[in-house]
Design an enzyme around this catalytic site. Structure first.
Site, PDB file in Angstrom:
ATOM      1  CB  CYS A  74       1.097  -5.272  -6.903  1.00 52.15           C
ATOM      2  SG  CYS A  74       2.528  -6.142  -6.243  1.00 52.15           S
ATOM      3  CB  CYS A 187       8.204  -1.317  -6.957  1.00 45.36           C
ATOM      4  SG  CYS A 187       7.495  -1.718  -5.338  1.00 45.36           S
TER       5      CYS A 187
HETATM    6  N1  DGL Z   1       4.198  -2.791  -4.680  1.00 47.41           N
HETATM    7  C1  DGL Z   1       4.710  -3.949  -5.264  1.00 47.41           C
HETATM    8  C2  DGL Z   1       5.116  -3.722  -6.729  1.00 47.41           C
HETATM    9  O1  DGL Z   1       4.612  -2.852  -7.392  1.00 47.41           O
HETATM   10  C3  DGL Z   1       5.716  -4.822  -4.568  1.00 47.41           C
HETATM   11  C4  DGL Z   1       6.212  -4.566  -3.194  1.00 47.41           C
HETATM   12  C5  DGL Z   1       6.552  -5.866  -2.456  1.00 47.41           C
HETATM   13  O2  DGL Z   1       7.679  -6.354  -2.579  1.00 47.41           O
HETATM   14  O3  DGL Z   1       5.638  -6.358  -1.798  1.00 47.41           O
HETATM   15  O4  DGL Z   1       5.919  -4.456  -7.260  1.00 47.41           O
END
Ligand code: DGL
Length: 260
Positions: A74, A187
């Protein structure tokens, strides 16, 4: 910690499954414990303090599984909480993920790069440091950071609102004053929406995400520590989700089996 110990893969929800796919491609014999915090997603609109709190709490709760590595799949959680997670994990190596603006910038010529990420990542010190380092190296590409919260909502909502997400993206992309050549998927939810991004832009672009790089870094760290699983055919994946709903686990498998 031993060769058969799990690799924890953490995300605010389903997005980290795009990274898990790259990890499994590279290291199919490992045991993976995937945790998606869908009950608290999206993280990208939360304060840094709140993201630190949620990320550290979720990962700490998984430490009794005796992991040999923790992958923060993430970008938002990495930008906000990497040092705090490292402190909480002690001896266990922690690998984070960052928008791969470096690889996008390294391509020949001067180009326009759309760096899609959450607002929290875009506002982070970590992302500012990446852009500063590129400038200091004399990089002359135009990097356009942009949030795309509709994609996170789309993936977390089981990818049902395709029309809604393309309409919202089209509206956002209409603010671009000229076409872009490359899109950084900053993301981990975004690789699942490449088609929607391409359709909303209305032309083809080259995508960059850091999933493969994270998988390679994880493999290198485990190799250095002689902790790579060497029992062929004995890998496994366990999906956990903070939303206590079997549909979350079913959807995790669906995403994992998708091409992207
Ligand atoms: N999957 C997450 C990232 O790589 C963020 C998504 C969210 O806002 O929860 O930043």
């Amino acid at each position: 910690m031993q060769k058969s110990s799990p690799i924890i893969v953490f995300d605010s929800g389903f997005g980290g499954i795009s990274v898990l796919k790259r990890l499994v491609d590279l290291m199919p014999c490992e045991n993976y414990l995937y945790f998606g915090d869908s009950a608290n997603a999206p993280y990208g609109v939360r304060t840094k303090e709140n993201i630190v709190e949620l990320t550290v709490a979720a990962i700490t709760s998984l430490l009794p599984s005796d992991p040999k590595a923790v992958v923060i799949a993430c970008n938002t959680a990495t930008a906000a909480a990497l040092p705090q997670v490292q402190a909480a994990c002690g001896e266990v190596p922690v690998i984070g993920i960052k928008p791969d603006v470096e690889r996008a910038s390294a391509a020949e010529g001067t180009h326009r790069i759309l760096a899609l990420a959450t607002q929290s990542t875009i506002n982070s010190d970590s992302f500012a440091a990446q852009l500063k380092a590129l400038k200091e190296k004399g990089d002359s590409n135009v990097i356009i950071p942009m949030g795309a919260p509709c994609i996170v909502r789309y993936v977390e909502g089981n990818k049902k609102d395709w029309d809604g997400v393309t309409a919202e993206l089209k509206e956002q992309f209409s603010a671009l004053d000229a076409p872009v050549d490359e899109v950084v998927l900053g993301c981990t939810h975004f690789p699942f929406a490449k088609e929607a991004i391409r359709a909303s832009l209305g032309y083809d672009v080259t995508f960059f995400d850091a999933g493969e790089k994270v998988a390679e870094t994880t493999r290198d760290i485990l190799e250095q520590r002689s902790l790579l699983a060497d029992d062929p055919g004995r890998g496994s994946i366990t999906f956990l989700n903070s939303k206590n709903d079997p549909e979350m686990i079913r959807f995790s498998y669906t995403l994992f089996s998708m091409d992207m």
